[in-house]
Design a protein around this motif. Structure first.
Motif, mmCIF file in Angstrom:
data_model
loop_
_atom_site.group_PDB
_atom_site.id
_atom_site.type_symbol
_atom_site.label_atom_id
_atom_site.label_comp_id
_atom_site.label_asym_id
_atom_site.label_seq_id
_atom_site.Cartn_x
_atom_site.Cartn_y
_atom_site.Cartn_z
ATOM 1 N N LEU A 1 -82.337 -83.903 -62.208
ATOM 2 C CA LEU A 1 -82.047 -82.762 -63.074
ATOM 3 C C LEU A 1 -81.891 -83.191 -64.524
ATOM 4 O O LEU A 1 -82.305 -82.475 -65.443
ATOM 5 N N GLY A 2 -81.315 -84.374 -64.744
ATOM 6 C CA GLY A 2 -81.190 -84.884 -66.110
ATOM 7 C C GLY A 2 -82.547 -85.103 -66.748
ATOM 8 O O GLY A 2 -82.786 -84.728 -67.899
ATOM 9 N N LYS A 3 -83.463 -85.715 -65.985
ATOM 10 C CA LYS A 3 -84.814 -85.951 -66.510
ATOM 11 C C LYS A 3 -85.543 -84.624 -66.742
ATOM 12 O O LYS A 3 -86.219 -84.445 -67.767
ATOM 13 N N ALA A 4 -85.390 -83.689 -65.804
ATOM 14 C CA ALA A 4 -86.059 -82.393 -65.950
ATOM 15 C C ALA A 4 -85.563 -81.653 -67.183
ATOM 16 O O ALA A 4 -86.348 -81.003 -67.889
ATOM 17 N N ASN A 5 -84.260 -81.728 -67.462
ATOM 18 C CA ASN A 5 -83.717 -81.087 -68.663
ATOM 19 C C ASN A 5 -84.312 -81.672 -69.929
ATOM 20 O O ASN A 5 -84.661 -80.951 -70.875
ATOM 21 N N ILE A 6 -84.427 -83.004 -69.976
ATOM 22 C CA ILE A 6 -84.996 -83.659 -71.159
ATOM 23 C C ILE A 6 -86.452 -83.251 -71.335
ATOM 24 O O ILE A 6 -86.906 -82.916 -72.434
ATOM 25 N N ASP A 7 -87.214 -83.257 -70.230
ATOM 26 C CA ASP A 7 -88.632 -82.899 -70.310
ATOM 27 C C ASP A 7 -88.816 -81.462 -70.782
ATOM 28 O O ASP A 7 -89.680 -81.176 -71.616
ATOM 29 N N TYR A 8 -87.992 -80.547 -70.270
ATOM 30 C CA TYR A 8 -88.166 -79.122 -70.576
ATOM 31 C C TYR A 8 -87.620 -78.762 -71.948
ATOM 32 O O TYR A 8 -88.319 -78.201 -72.795
ATOM 33 N N HIS A 9 -86.345 -79.107 -72.191
ATOM 34 C CA HIS A 9 -85.693 -78.683 -73.428
ATOM 35 C C HIS A 9 -85.980 -79.632 -74.591
ATOM 36 O O HIS A 9 -86.045 -79.196 -75.740
ATOM 37 N N GLY A 10 -86.136 -80.925 -74.287
ATOM 38 C CA GLY A 10 -86.304 -81.888 -75.363
ATOM 39 C C GLY A 10 -87.736 -82.152 -75.748
ATOM 40 O O GLY A 10 -88.049 -82.400 -76.912
#
Length: 706
Positions: free
Chosen positions: A26-35
């Protein structure tokens, strides 16, 4: 860890391991999507992971991690933009996936507010736009800045770009002196198609979907590029205000419309759950004809006074939820199954698919989770997908996805070739020359070879230089792989000895690589030297210790303050010893994490490597937090008995908002007991332990002084 095993079947050990895995993905997915504006998982998969994480935390509350995805919003702002701190945190929404979930949401709200279950509760309903969240601040009617959500606390300054969006007024008449308007930047289907046609004419890469196009267009360093892109903005909320916009959500939204903002015409008020669900069904039917992407409906308590009473959880408001639409599905052929190595040594199967476009996104890979998932069973032998296994050559059903890793939902056995064979995980590892083992009770195969594995070493180095770790300018994932294969950087310490080891031959080789020259090499060395001074929590996170995410790293740093104190404690933390007891006694640190974090310091070779690394660094001690301004900050509070002036949920939320930790049981660690009517055994135990005890009036008096 059986990733598809029902939560109710998990043992405590399995639950802890699953929470660690979910924190990573989930941490990686957040970075990919939002960042990065490049989602690597579809919304349904992300929502499913997050819901599973929340279900496990609810069943095993003591295992909740300090870096829990439940407590995180968005991702760190991208480099290249100025940073602006939100005056009020910009949070996300909780999710509902069915009518039952919505019913539970409404019931929770009524229970929190002590409202009779049969009493009407006015709600608002509006489409959930699939775009980029933006906050626009006005002072005395003048637009002063626009900032993306970022990680919820700090976002990117995109003021110049926002001023090019026609739906965002640059000045307002009769507005509050301070007004922060929040909404969604998006792109219509027609404008998206026209933009991609222009991209094709310019021989530039097309955008994969309208959301990515909108996010990428707003986050341009050149505002003129943004001006040329057809962006739109719907306002739906607000942040800091110098005066209220209304007494209800619907009044406030109408005021925003009167001030000149576009608001969604499908915004309505509903008195009952039946009306909410009916409106959801209507919009779902009309979804394809709206002309822009939505992924659900948002429901909010209309009365702003009730919203204030309900307040917030760590990352979501209690007074709102998003009712998501079901994911789209498609069928394609599974061409092969590869094994990928994670930085902790996990060996994960990945499906290579015949590329297919689903919902405007090209899908070519899918996660297969683990050996059990491929075999169509959970770790207890129970069936998933009705017991259908997955084989190379199968036709598989895939969730609508982002660009890289979607999820396989089903297998079409009627199209399976007669000569197809069951996938053998161990045989695949042998074929690939990878040594691996799977411990009893663990769903994940892990690398067990004695020789360094290139993929594992590269993943470790990539993690070391990631944004949350050392974040070295000019040394990203691509450069790490280049340097590793040339033997220049194979371990973290070699990053900081690179300049002294480089001679003319290596500099010449580097200057010939694509994108490199003598000047860029010097910039790289400067970037490395700048990061020799590193905060303690970033160093701990950078080490890539299993189970230790950003939150846990900060927890360790705040507890031990200096690197030497941390190292000494880890070296001494042997099970059943006093240092071990002190380690697991830290709130949020369990035995599994303690064992994992201490292990490298009790292995002579790994400890030597860590010490050699630290010798190259200047580790900044953690800041010691001053809690003197609040008499409850940092204290553990227990509530017992019946409270009359506020619900238990309100009391707990208020205590946590003031920096207290709320526990469900009395122990020697308890600082304050708040005893309501009918307090029983907990109050008696508090007296025995000499714990400071307050009645409800005393508690309210204490917190009202803050």
């Amino acid at each position: 860890m059986p990733q598809n095993q029902p939560v109710s079947h998990l043992t405590e050990k399995q639950a802890r391991a699953e929470l660690a895995r979910l924190a990573d993905v989930l941490g990686k997915a957040n970075i990919d999507y939002h960042g990065e504006d490049l989602p690597t998982v579809d919304d349904a998969a992300f929502d499913g992971w997050k819901r599973r994480n929340q279900e496990i935390e609810a069943l095993f509350p003591a295992l909740k991690r300090v870096d829990s995805p439940s407590d995180q919003v968005g991702a760190r702002p991208k480099d290249g933009f100025g940073k602006i701190r939100h005056s009020q945190r910009m949070l996300s929404l909780g999710n509902a996936f069915s009518a039952d979930d919505v019913q539970e949401f409404v019931a929770r709200v009524k229970k929190f507010l002590s409202i009779d279950p049969d009493q009407a509760l006015r709600m608002t309903a509006e489409p959930k736009i699939d775009g980029l969240s933006l906050a626009v601040r006005y002072e005395e009617g003048r637009l002063v800045h626009a900032v993306t959500r970022g990680d919820g606390e700090v976002g990117e300054d995109v003021t110049a770009n926002a001023k090019t969006v026609a739906d965002i007024p640059q000045s307002l008449i009769d507005a509050p002196d301070i007004l922060e308007v929040r909404g969604e930047v998006y792109m219509t289907h027609a404008d998206f198609a026209a933009l991609n046609e222009t991209q094709a004419q310019l021989r530039q890469k097309p955008f994969s979907n309208p959301r990515n196009a909108a996010a990428g267009s707003l986050r341009q360093l050149d505002a003129e590029i943004t001006r040329a892109r057809p962006l739109r903005f719907y306002a739906y909320a607000w942040g800091e205000l110098s005066e209220p916009l209304g007494v209800t959500q619907s009044e406030a939204v109408m005021r925003l419309q009167d001030l000149g903002f576009s608001t969604n015409p499908l915004f309505i008020n509903c008195e009952t759950l039946t009306e909410l669900i009916a409106h959801y069904a209507q919009i779902e039917r009309e979804r394809s004809d709206l002309g822009y992407d939505i992924d659900g409906m948002v429901y909010k308590v209309d009365d702003l006074a009730l919203q204030s009473r309900l307040g917030f959880r760590a990352t979501t408001p209690r007074w709102a939820t998003a009712h998501k639409f079901p994911a789209e599905l498609a069928w394609t052929e599974l061409l092969d199954i590869d094994i990928q190595v994670g930085r902790t040594g996990a060996l994960s199967p990945v499906a290579r698919l015949n590329p297919i476009t689903v919902g405007g996104v090209v899908v070519s890979n899918a996660t297969l989770h683990n050996e059990d998932y491929i075999a169509g069973r959970d770790s207890k032998g129970g069936k998933i997908r009705s017991g259908k296994d997955i084989r190379i050559g199968d036709w598989v059903q895939v969730y609508r996805a982002g660009d890289v890793i979607p999820k396989i939902a089903d297998v079409d056995l009627s199209r399976r070739f007669a000569e197809s064979v069951v996938f053998d995980f161990a045989a695949k590892l042998k074929q690939e020359g990878i040594e691996g083992s799977r411990d009893p009770g663990d769903a994940v195969w892990r690398y067990s070879g004695s020789e360094p594995l290139p993929d594992l070493a590269i993943e470790t180095l990539r993690h070391f230089v990631s944004r949350q770790a050392f974040d070295i300018e000019g040394l990203g994932a691509k450069q790490i792989e280049q340097f590793y294969h040339r033997g220049w950087i194979c371990t973290p310490v070699e990053i900081f000895t690179l300049e002294t080891r480089f001679g003319p031959d290596q500099l010449q080789q580097l200057s010939k690589l694509e994108g490199w020259g003598i000047k860029s090499a010097k910039n790289l060395f400067d970037g490395i030297n700048e990061k020799r001074r590193i905060a303690l929590h970033r160093l701990i996170f950078a080490l890539g210790i299993r189970h230790v995410g950003e939150g846990a790293a900060k927890l360790f740093a705040n507890r031990f303050i200096t690197w030497q104190a941390f190292e000494d404690a880890m070296c001494a933390a042997i099970p059943d010893s006093e240092p071990w007891a002190a380690l697991v006694d830290i709130d949020g640190i369990g035995a599994v994490m303690a064992k994992s974090v201490a292990a490298p310091f009790q292995d002579s070779e790994r400890l030597l490597a860590i010490r050699n690394l630290v010798a190259q660094l200047d580790v900044i001690p953690a800041e010691q937090i001053d809690t003197s301004s609040s008499p409850v900050a940092g204290k553990t509070v227990v509530f017992t008995g019946t409270l009359e002036k506020m619900t238990r949920a309100e009391s707990k939320a208020r205590a946590e908002s003031l920096g207290a930790k709320v526990s469900g049981s009395v122990s020697a660690k308890t600082d304050i007991l708040v005893a309501g009517l009918g307090a029983g055994s907990k109050a008696k135990k508090a007296v025995e332990l000499g714990i400071f005890t307050l009645d409800e009036d005393g508690w309210i008096s204490l917190i009202e002084e803050l």
